[in-house]
Design a protein around this motif. Structure first.
Motif: not given
Length: 265
Positions: A141-146, A151-158, A160-163, A169-177
C-alpha cells in the motif's frame, strides 16, 4: 511556419510550441554550449531550486513574480523532455499525453459515470484507481509513496495515505500524548548519552509533530519554512540593533543578543 518564424512568434496560442522550438535550437549544433552539455542529472539542482522559488513567490503573494517562476519551472519540464526525445525515449507530447490521459482516467466522476459526494470521496477514488494502475492488491500500500521527497514531506505523505484506510488517531489528544511521550524519550536518551538511540527518538518526535500538522491539513514543510523566514528576519533585526549599539555578533554576549531578540519579536 519555419523554425525561425516560430521562435520569433509573439502570438497567443502557440507559445508552448515556441518554447519547445527555442529549446530545440539551444540544444542543436551551433546552439548554446552550456545548454548542449546538460543532462537529466546536471539539471536536478535547477529543478529543485525552481520548484522552491515558485513556492516562495506563492507564500509571499507575489503574483506578478509568480508568472516568471512558473515559466522557469515550465522550462525544466521542457528541457527534460527535450533530453528524453534526443535519447529516443519519448517526447514532450508523450509527457503531456500521459498526464492528460491520467487526469481523465482518475476523474471518472467528471469524464465518466462515477459518483462522488465530496473531496474525501474524490481522493479515495483517486487512490483506488492509482493502486489498480500500479499493480492492484499485489502492490504494498505504501510502496514508493513520496520517494525522492525531503524527509518531512515524505512523512506527511506517508501519514496521509495511511490515514485514508483508517490508520489514524481518533482525535488530537492522542497525537499530543504521543508527542509528549516521544519528547520524554528524547529527554531519557539525552541523560543516557546514547547518540544512536537519541537520533532515533528525535526522528520519532519529528514524525509525531508532522502528524499533528497533517491532522489539521497543514503542510509541515511550509510551516517550517515560514518559521525559517521569521527566524531570519528576527535574527537580522537583532544583528542591526546590536550594530547600532556598537556591538557586533562575534563579541556580543548571549544576554545582549537575547535582549535584542526579544525586542525584534
Amino acid at each position: 511556419m519555419t523554425d525561425q518564424e516560430m521562435i520569433d512568434c509573439p502570438e497567443d496560442g502557440v507559445q508552448m510550441q515556441r518554447l519547445r522550438a527555442i529549446m530545440h535550437r539551444l540544444r542543436a549544433p551551433g546552439g548554446c554550449p552550456w545548454d548542449a552539455e546538460q543532462t537529466h542529472e546536471s539539471l536536478l539542482t535547477n529543478l529543485i531550486e525552481e520548484a522552491y522559488e515558485t513556492v516562495d513567490t506563492i507564500q509571499r503573494g507575489d503574483w506578478e513574480h509568480l508568472k516568471e517562476e512558473l515559466g522557469d519551472l515550465l522550462l525544466q519540464v521542457v528541457f527534460h523532455s527535450e533530453l528524453a526525445e534526443e535519447a529516443g525515449r519519448y517526447s514532450f507530447d508523450d509527457v503531456a499525453r500521459g498526464v492528460s490521459d491520467k487526469l481523465v482516467r482518475r476523474h471518472p466522476h467528471v469524464y465518466g459515470e462515477a459518483q462522488v459526494e465530496d473531496t474525501d470521496g474524490v481522493l479515495s477514488q483517486w487512490e483506488a484507481i492509482k493502486r489498480l494502475e500500479k499493480g492492484g492488491e499485489d502492490q504494498a500500500y505504501l510502496d514508493k509513496t513520496g520517494k525522492g521527497l525531503p524527509a518531512m514531506l515524505r512523512a506527511f505523505k506517508l501519514q496521509k495515505k495511511a490515514a485514508k484506510v483508517g490508520f489514524d488517531w481518533p482525535d488530537d489528544a492522542g497525537v499530543i500524548d504521543k508527542i509528549k511521550e516521544e519528547l520524554a524519550e528524547v529527554e531519557d536518551e539525552l541523560e543516557a548519552g546514547d547518540k544512536q538511540a537519541l537520533s532515533e527518538e528525535i526522528g520519532d518526535l519529528l514524525f509525531s509533530v508532522v502528524n499533528l500538522a497533517r491532522r489539521h491539513r497543514l503542510d509541515p514543510e511550509l510551516l517550517l519554512e515560514s518559521t525559517n523566514v521569521k527566524f531570519e528576519q528576527r535574527f537580522d533585526a537583532m544583528d542591526k540593533a546590536l550594530v547600532a549599539e556598537g556591538v557586533n555578533l562575534s563579541s556580543a554576549t548571549l544576554e545582549q543578543m537575547e535582549t535584542q531578540w526579544q525586542a525584534a519579536k
